[in-house]
Scaffold this motif. Structure first.
Motif, mmCIF file in Angstrom:
data_model
loop_
_atom_site.group_PDB
_atom_site.id
_atom_site.type_symbol
_atom_site.label_atom_id
_atom_site.label_comp_id
_atom_site.label_asym_id
_atom_site.label_seq_id
_atom_site.Cartn_x
_atom_site.Cartn_y
_atom_site.Cartn_z
ATOM 1 N N PHE A 95 7.765 3.077 1.102
ATOM 2 C CA PHE A 95 7.069 4.321 0.763
ATOM 3 C C PHE A 95 5.661 4.326 1.356
ATOM 4 N N ILE A 96 4.939 3.216 1.160
ATOM 5 C CA ILE A 96 3.577 3.108 1.687
ATOM 6 C C ILE A 96 3.583 3.188 3.208
ATOM 7 N N TYR A 97 4.522 2.510 3.831
ATOM 8 C CA TYR A 97 4.596 2.499 5.294
ATOM 9 C C TYR A 97 4.790 3.904 5.859
ATOM 10 N N ASN A 98 5.504 4.746 5.138
ATOM 11 C CA ASN A 98 5.807 6.087 5.630
ATOM 12 C C ASN A 98 4.740 7.124 5.310
ATOM 13 N N ILE A 99 3.678 6.753 4.612
ATOM 14 C CA ILE A 99 2.593 7.687 4.334
ATOM 15 C C ILE A 99 1.793 7.897 5.619
ATOM 16 N N LYS A 100 1.689 9.119 6.066
ATOM 17 C CA LYS A 100 0.973 9.421 7.311
ATOM 18 C C LYS A 100 -0.430 9.974 7.057
ATOM 19 N N ASP A 101 -0.643 10.582 5.905
ATOM 20 C CA ASP A 101 -1.930 11.180 5.573
ATOM 21 C C ASP A 101 -2.888 10.099 5.076
ATOM 22 N N LYS A 102 -3.998 9.890 5.799
ATOM 23 C CA LYS A 102 -4.938 8.828 5.433
ATOM 24 C C LYS A 102 -5.570 9.078 4.069
ATOM 25 N N ALA A 103 -5.833 10.319 3.727
ATOM 26 C CA ALA A 103 -6.419 10.629 2.424
ATOM 27 C C ALA A 103 -5.434 10.286 1.300
ATOM 28 N N ALA A 104 -4.175 10.627 1.502
ATOM 29 C CA ALA A 104 -3.157 10.312 0.498
ATOM 30 C C ALA A 104 -2.987 8.797 0.371
ATOM 31 N N LEU A 105 -3.044 8.097 1.492
ATOM 32 C CA LEU A 105 -2.925 6.645 1.468
ATOM 33 C C LEU A 105 -4.103 6.017 0.725
ATOM 34 N N GLY A 106 -5.298 6.538 0.972
ATOM 35 C CA GLY A 106 -6.479 6.037 0.268
ATOM 36 C C GLY A 106 -6.397 6.296 -1.223
ATOM 37 N N ALA A 107 -5.934 7.486 -1.597
ATOM 38 C CA ALA A 107 -5.795 7.817 -3.013
ATOM 39 C C ALA A 107 -4.743 6.924 -3.675
ATOM 40 N N PHE A 108 -3.650 6.692 -2.961
ATOM 41 C CA PHE A 108 -2.595 5.822 -3.488
ATOM 42 C C PHE A 108 -3.119 4.400 -3.666
ATOM 43 N N TYR A 109 -3.890 3.924 -2.705
ATOM 44 C CA TYR A 109 -4.470 2.586 -2.776
ATOM 45 C C TYR A 109 -5.370 2.452 -4.003
ATOM 46 N N GLN A 110 -6.245 3.435 -4.214
ATOM 47 C CA GLN A 110 -7.144 3.386 -5.363
ATOM 48 C C GLN A 110 -6.374 3.419 -6.671
ATOM 49 N N LEU A 111 -5.338 4.244 -6.729
ATOM 50 C CA LEU A 111 -4.510 4.335 -7.929
ATOM 51 C C LEU A 111 -3.859 2.992 -8.241
ATOM 52 N N MET A 112 -3.270 2.371 -7.231
ATOM 53 C CA MET A 112 -2.603 1.087 -7.434
ATOM 54 C C MET A 112 -3.620 -0.002 -7.775
ATOM 55 N N LYS A 113 -4.757 0.011 -7.116
ATOM 56 C CA LYS A 113 -5.796 -0.986 -7.388
ATOM 57 C C LYS A 113 -6.283 -0.864 -8.823
ATOM 58 N N ASN A 114 -6.521 0.365 -9.268
ATOM 59 C CA ASN A 114 -6.969 0.573 -10.647
ATOM 60 C C ASN A 114 -5.911 0.128 -11.646
ATOM 61 N N GLN A 115 -4.658 0.394 -11.339
ATOM 62 C CA GLN A 115 -3.568 0.005 -12.235
ATOM 63 C C GLN A 115 -3.492 -1.509 -12.360
ATOM 64 N N VAL A 116 -3.592 -2.205 -11.244
ATOM 65 C CA VAL A 116 -3.485 -3.665 -11.253
ATOM 66 C C VAL A 116 -4.698 -4.289 -11.927
ATOM 67 N N THR A 117 -5.892 -3.813 -11.601
ATOM 68 C CA THR A 117 -7.088 -4.422 -12.188
ATOM 69 C C THR A 117 -7.199 -4.108 -13.671
ATOM 70 N N SER A 118 -6.709 -2.956 -14.109
ATOM 71 C CA SER A 118 -6.769 -2.654 -15.538
ATOM 72 C C SER A 118 -5.882 -3.605 -16.328
ATOM 73 N N LYS A 119 -4.761 -4.017 -15.754
ATOM 74 C CA LYS A 119 -3.899 -4.976 -16.440
ATOM 75 C C LYS A 119 -4.523 -6.358 -16.448
ATOM 76 N N LYS A 120 -5.221 -6.717 -15.366
ATOM 77 C CA LYS A 120 -5.871 -8.019 -15.311
ATOM 78 C C LYS A 120 -6.971 -8.113 -16.355
ATOM 79 N N HIS A 121 -7.618 -6.995 -16.627
ATOM 80 C CA HIS A 121 -8.736 -7.004 -17.552
ATOM 81 C C HIS A 121 -8.320 -6.673 -18.981
ATOM 82 N N ALA A 122 -7.033 -6.485 -19.198
ATOM 83 C CA ALA A 122 -6.571 -6.213 -20.556
ATOM 84 C C ALA A 122 -6.850 -7.400 -21.468
#
Length: 96
Positions: free
Chosen positions: A19-46
């Protein structure tokens, strides 16, 4: 160019990577990256959230320092964009 070998035992990860590989829009890719990063770091800090109530415990302070060092390392590596000081301080001026 790096090569990625998909593991057939992890189909969900493979789907996400495709799914990530097929994202062509850089803005959408950046938003997806931030979303995933926030999700992962929020679990680490739980784990630190349970101690965060008092904010003065040794574990909480050490977890905060560890998190800050990890963020600095990511900024140095260019994986994360740091926030300029004036931008950071502006958020406190806006609260007044």
């Amino acid at each position: 160019m790096a090569t990625l070998t998909l593991n057939p035992d992890e189909p969900q990860k493979n789907d996400i990577l495709n799914f990530i590989y097929n994202i062509k829009d850089k803005a959408a890719l950046g938003a997806f990256y931030q979303l995933m990063k926030n999700q992962v770091t929020s679990k680490k800090h739980a784990a630190t959230q349970a101690v965060a109530d008092d904010g003065d415990s040794k574990e909480y302070i050490l977890a905060g320092i560890k998190h800050a060092c990890r963020d600095l390392k990511l900024i140095r590596e260019g994986k994360v964009r740091g926030v300029e000081v004036h931008e950071f301080l502006r958020q406190f001026d806006d609260e007044d």
